[in-house]
Motif scaffolding. Structure first.
Motif, PDB file in Angstrom:
ATOM      1  N   ASN A 246       0.922  -1.082  -0.101  1.00 32.29           N
ATOM      2  CA  ASN A 246      -0.040   0.051  -0.001  1.00 32.29           C
ATOM      3  C   ASN A 246       0.863   1.302  -0.052  1.00 32.29           C
ATOM      4  N   LEU A 247       0.846   2.066  -0.929  1.00 31.95           N
ATOM      5  CA  LEU A 247       1.666   3.182  -1.372  1.00 31.95           C
ATOM      6  C   LEU A 247       0.892   4.454  -0.741  1.00 31.95           C
TER       7      LEU A 247
ATOM      8  N   GLN B 156       5.052   6.973   2.838  1.00 34.92           N
ATOM      9  CA  GLN B 156       5.409   5.706   3.221  1.00 34.92           C
ATOM     10  C   GLN B 156       4.867   4.493   2.179  1.00 34.92           C
ATOM     11  N   VAL B 157       5.748   3.467   2.208  1.00 35.69           N
ATOM     12  CA  VAL B 157       5.260   2.244   1.586  1.00 35.69           C
ATOM     13  C   VAL B 157       5.181   1.132   2.604  1.00 35.69           C
ATOM     14  N   ALA B 158       4.099   0.327   2.729  1.00 37.44           N
ATOM     15  CA  ALA B 158       3.882  -0.852   3.720  1.00 37.44           C
ATOM     16  C   ALA B 158       3.527  -1.981   2.851  1.00 37.44           C
ATOM     17  N   CYS B 159       4.398  -3.023   3.098  1.00 38.18           N
ATOM     18  CA  CYS B 159       4.138  -4.402   2.129  1.00 38.18           C
ATOM     19  C   CYS B 159       4.141  -5.576   3.247  1.00 38.18           C
ATOM     20  N   GLU B 160       3.542  -6.612   2.584  1.00 34.91           N
ATOM     21  CA  GLU B 160       3.268  -7.841   3.422  1.00 34.91           C
ATOM     22  C   GLU B 160       3.574  -9.037   2.298  1.00 34.91           C
ATOM     23  N   HIS B 161       4.035  -9.833   2.964  1.00 33.65           N
ATOM     24  CA  HIS B 161       4.296 -11.122   2.037  1.00 33.65           C
ATOM     25  C   HIS B 161       3.139 -11.768   2.231  1.00 33.65           C
ATOM     26  N   ALA B 162       2.475 -12.588   0.863  1.00 34.04           N
ATOM     27  CA  ALA B 162       1.615 -13.590   1.011  1.00 34.04           C
ATOM     28  C   ALA B 162       1.320 -14.268   1.967  1.00 34.04           C
TER      29      ALA B 162
ATOM     30  N   VAL C 128       7.657  -1.614   6.499  1.00 39.64           N
ATOM     31  CA  VAL C 128       7.275  -0.217   6.211  1.00 39.64           C
ATOM     32  C   VAL C 128       8.452   0.591   6.313  1.00 39.64           C
ATOM     33  N   VAL C 129       8.404   1.433   5.024  1.00 35.55           N
ATOM     34  CA  VAL C 129       9.414   2.396   5.016  1.00 35.55           C
ATOM     35  C   VAL C 129       8.911   3.723   4.576  1.00 35.55           C
ATOM     36  N   GLY C 130       9.524   4.803   5.570  1.00 35.09           N
ATOM     37  CA  GLY C 130       9.199   6.180   5.277  1.00 35.09           C
ATOM     38  C   GLY C 130       9.903   6.932   4.146  1.00 35.09           C
ATOM     39  N   GLN C 131       9.277   7.836   3.756  1.00 33.46           N
ATOM     40  CA  GLN C 131      10.013   8.681   2.541  1.00 33.46           C
ATOM     41  C   GLN C 131      11.188   9.084   2.899  1.00 33.46           C
ATOM     42  N   ASP C 132      11.726   9.151   4.509  1.00 28.33           N
ATOM     43  CA  ASP C 132      12.948   9.432   4.762  1.00 28.33           C
ATOM     44  C   ASP C 132      14.026   8.341   4.877  1.00 28.33           C
TER      45      ASP C 132
ATOM     46  N   TRP D  50       9.349  -2.700  11.298  1.00 22.26           N
ATOM     47  CA  TRP D  50       8.554  -3.897  11.159  1.00 22.26           C
ATOM     48  C   TRP D  50       7.336  -3.639  12.014  1.00 22.26           C
ATOM     49  N   ILE D  51       6.005  -3.859  11.437  1.00 22.11           N
ATOM     50  CA  ILE D  51       4.865  -3.452  12.192  1.00 22.11           C
ATOM     51  C   ILE D  51       4.114  -4.898  12.186  1.00 22.11           C
ATOM     52  N   ASP D  52       3.373  -5.165  13.420  1.00 15.11           N
ATOM     53  CA  ASP D  52       2.577  -6.260  13.392  1.00 15.11           C
ATOM     54  C   ASP D  52       1.042  -5.766  12.727  1.00 15.11           C
TER      55      ASP D  52
END
Length: 141
Positions: free
Chosen positions: A47-48, A52-58, A72-76, A81-83
């Motif tokens: 989800n962009l 930030q971009v948040a990704c999850e593995h299937a 999750v990575v921020g623009q900076d 890692w977020i549950d």
């Protein structure tokens, strides 16, 4: 080939707003909606947002990272890692997330996305920071 996608408003729910607040601080409840994308293999969904971009593995985790939840990575370049679960864009994104075709560069919400069979990089256009996600691992840069 380069493809520019417009930002498509999505009803992403309280989880994304809560996630945005956790990563970037105090975010207004209606600050921004995300754009959902998935890799060609279907192994990763992201989800962009502009910040930030948040990704999850299937399967819910990256095996070599030994982590569960979302990367999750921020623009900076701030990485966490977020549950949680990024949720789904159904039915608001017209049949599912945008499928990222290998070898095609995408520009969405201020991020350059470069998918390949080895993994996908998300680079913030302003800072040059981001992350690389693959089936095996996640690396921030």
């Amino acid at each position: 080939m380069k493809i520019n996608f417009p930002s498509i408003p999505l009803a992403v729910g309280a989880l994304t707003i809560a996630l945005a607040g956790a990563v970037i601080g105090m975010a207004p409840a209606n600050a921004e909606t995300g754009v959902f994308v998935t890799t060609q293999s279907g192994a990763t969904t992201c989800n962009l947002l502009s910040n930030q971009v948040a990704c999850e593995h299937a399967s819910g985790f990256w095996q070599t990272a030994g982590r569960y939840g979302m990367a999750v990575v921020g623009q900076d370049g701030t990485f966490q890692w977020i549950d949680g679960d990024i949720g789904t864009c159904e039915p608001d994104c017209g049949g599912g997330p945008t499928v990222l075709t290998y070898g095609t560069e995408y520009h969405i919400k201020g991020w350059t996305i470069e998918p390949s069979s080895d993994g996908t990089s998300f680079t913030n256009d302003r800072s040059g920071r981001g992350m690389f996600v693959s089936i095996q691992n996640v690396d921030s840069f």
